[in-house]
Design an enzyme around this catalytic site. Structure first.
Site, PDB file in Angstrom:
ATOM      1  N   GLU A 284      70.506  35.214  72.100  1.00 32.81           N
ATOM      2  CA  GLU A 284      69.262  35.954  71.876  1.00 32.81           C
ATOM      3  C   GLU A 284      69.334  36.821  70.633  1.00 32.81           C
ATOM      4  OE1 GLU A 284      65.806  36.336  71.981  1.00 32.81           O
ATOM      5  OE2 GLU A 284      66.101  35.967  74.119  1.00 32.81           O
TER       6      GLU A 284
ATOM      7  N   LEU B  10      65.789  41.993  70.966  1.00 36.96           N
ATOM      8  CA  LEU B  10      64.432  41.663  71.435  1.00 36.96           C
ATOM      9  C   LEU B  10      64.403  40.307  72.163  1.00 36.96           C
ATOM     10  CD1 LEU B  10      62.366  42.721  68.299  1.00 36.96           C
ATOM     11  CD2 LEU B  10      62.637  43.986  70.436  1.00 36.96           C
TER      12      LEU B  10
ATOM     13  N   GLY C 189      74.477  51.686  57.048  1.00 35.97           N
ATOM     14  CA  GLY C 189      75.028  50.477  57.667  1.00 35.97           C
ATOM     15  C   GLY C 189      73.970  49.459  58.026  1.00 35.97           C
TER      16      GLY C 189
ATOM     17  N   LYS D 136      67.589  32.595  60.447  1.00 33.50           N
ATOM     18  CA  LYS D 136      66.855  33.004  61.643  1.00 33.50           C
ATOM     19  C   LYS D 136      65.612  32.146  61.851  1.00 33.50           C
ATOM     20  CE  LYS D 136      68.449  37.814  61.488  1.00 33.50           C
ATOM     21  NZ  LYS D 136      68.069  39.227  61.248  1.00 33.50           N
TER      22      LYS D 136
ATOM     23  N   GLY E 264      71.291  47.342  63.527  1.00 27.37           N
ATOM     24  CA  GLY E 264      72.200  48.297  64.146  1.00 27.37           C
ATOM     25  C   GLY E 264      73.134  47.644  65.147  1.00 27.37           C
TER      26      GLY E 264
END
Length: 501
Positions: free
Chosen positions: A286, A293, A345, A363, A482
């Protein structure tokens, strides 16, 4: 386990009596018997030391039947073990049986008493302890143990390990699932502990003398009869995906934040899916597109239910989302925003990995393949945001010359219509019922009051257009960057697999 097959004995009277008389004359005791409604085949569990004698006795008794080919074969499977489940209703037995199959343990034979309260299974002796571990978790309602091997201990991998350790107790209390990290593999060193790795894992891994190797992890899991295996790939390695097949065949389900397996050649992609299907294993990823998400899951559900998805468009990169959301709204030089993103970052250490557009392209390709499209990475039209002069320079040179980017991006910003903002998007369109779709990755200018234009911070957003929903897309939006968010998404995939074991 003695198997007696007599394909020509259907309907003949006294076959079982002849079998037991022949064995009885040699003082061979039978502990378990199992056969179907016909007398075509019968399975008998006997003492291993008596197996050769049993075969001789039956071959003598059925000598004439061999000649007429009524008896087909008498064979032995050595080194088997018997597991008896006492007191379980047969109506519940399928839970134990299914759990064994998911752990690649196929019972050789089983039988039950007339009351249906006692069930016996015959398994290969080498699978006995693993089979017991699986059945105990099902029959006695104790916690189901999930044994996890984590490959990659970087920012996402390290965060995930700590999240699992911190939440082990709450997952056990809520879901009766015992999460057990038995292996952590870095690029060079390997940490193994069948009883589970604790919060001091970094120190133990640093001091470990075990060399990181995939076969060592697989052998360790076999040696300790570990059940309900999950391998987690938190690397970004092209080489590591070559291990997926070995892990699947060894009984591991897969979870990955590594996009590469889903974006290399379509032939590898298809072969991996075939291997998963053949071994009844799952592969969840995922976080490959939308961090934490529920994007891939939603698209899979829509596609599998027969919904015709006509277009997918969105801001796929949390890093580039932050860059262009901030650059569009603030009167600040592009180089300053890029430097802040690096410091936070949000980008790769060399931000050209983000600016070249390849990450967004991968993606987009993953989503295309979820729709059974056969696109390859080279099919995607990508707008590379790195000025030509900086594409081949060293990382150090690029990072020390970020101000040279300002002119190019300031011109793009000024060239827009009023009340428009810049967004770097991925777009999948065309006739998606055919073999390939149209995939583009580009910087566009959109109205400030549009769905894409209203994006803030480092959020990502995806618009899914379908035949049923018409011009109004399904919109999925949230944090797209993140380590914590990504690790939490991987954690979610692990729990989803754990509940299905």
């Amino acid at each position: 386990l003695l198997n007696f097959e007599g394909r020509g004995l259907l309907g003949k009277v006294g076959v079982d009596a002849r079998i037991f008389k022949a064995l009885s004359n040699r003082e061979i005791s039978v502990s378990i018997v199992s056969q179907g409604s016909s007398e075509r085949g019968i399975g008998l569990v006997i003492d291993k030391s008596k197996s050769e004698e049993a075969i001789k006795a039956l071959e003598q008794e059925f000598e004439s039947d061999f000649y007429t080919k009524d008896v087909h074969q008498i064979s032995i499977i050595a080194d088997v073990s018997v597991i008896s489940i006492i007191g379980q209703d047969l109506s519940e037995f399928h839970h134990s049986y299914n759990a064994l199959i998911k752990n690649q343990i196929v019972p050789l034979l089983f039988n039950n008493t007339i009351s249906g309260k006692n069930v016996s299974l015959v398994v290969k002796k080498q699978q006995l302890h693993k089979a017991l571990n699986v059945i105990h978790g099902q029959v006695f309602g104790v916690a189901k143990k999930i044994n996890i091997a984590i490959f990659g201990k970087g920012l996402v991998g390290g965060t995930l390990i700590n999240q699992i350790i911190e939440n082990t107790k709450s997952v056990l209390e809520r879901n009766k699932i015992q999460l057990n990290i038995f292996a952590i593999s870095g690029s060079k060193k390997l940490l193994l502990n069948e009883k589970g790795i604790d919060e001091n894992w970094e120190i133990y891994l640093e001091n470990s003398i075990e060399i990181s190797a995939i076969h060592t992890v697989i052998d360790f899991a076999k040696q300790h009869h570990l059940e309900n295996l999950i391998a987690v790939d938190n690397t970004a390695s092209h080489q590591f995906i070559e291990n997926y097949t070995s892990l699947i065949k060894a009984g591991f389900d897969l979870v990955s934040s590594n996009k590469i397996a889903n974006t290399v050649s379509h032939s590898f992609y298809k072969k991996l899916r075939d291997t998963l299907a053949k071994n009844s294993k799952s592969y969840l990823y995922e976080t490959n597109v939308g961090a934490g998400l529920p994007l891939i899951d939603t698209i899979k559900l829509l596609h599998d239910s027969g919904e015709n998805i006509t277009k997918i468009r969105g801001v796929f990169s949390g890093s580039l989302s932050y860059l262009f959301n901030t650059f569009s709204s603030d009167d600040v030089a592009f180089s300053e925003i890029l430097q802040k993103a690096i410091d936070k970052g949000f980008t790769e250490p060399d931000p050209r990995e983000d600016l070249c557009g390849n990450d967004v392209a991968r993606k987009l390709l993953i989503l295309a393949r979820e729709l059974d499209l056969e696109n390859e990475l080279e099919d995607i039209v990508i707008e590379n945001l790195i000025p030509t002069a900086f594409r081949e320079s060293s990382s150090a040179d690029f990072l020390s010359n970020l101000k040279a980017l300002n002119t190019v991006f300031q011109q793009k910003k000024k060239a827009q219509k009023p009340n428009h903002v810049l967004r770097y998007i991925g777009d999948l369109s065309g006739d998606l019922s055919k073999e390939k779709g149209n995939l583009t990755v580009k910087l566009v200018s959109v109205p400030t009051n549009s769905v894409l234009g209203s994006l803030k911070g480092s959020d990502v957003i995806f618009e899914i257009y379908t035949e049923s929903y018409g011009e109004k897309p399904i919109v999925i939006q949230g944090a797209g960057a993140g380590a914590k968010v990504t690790a939490r998404g991987v954690f979610g995939d692990i729990l989803r697999l754990a509940k299905n074991h």
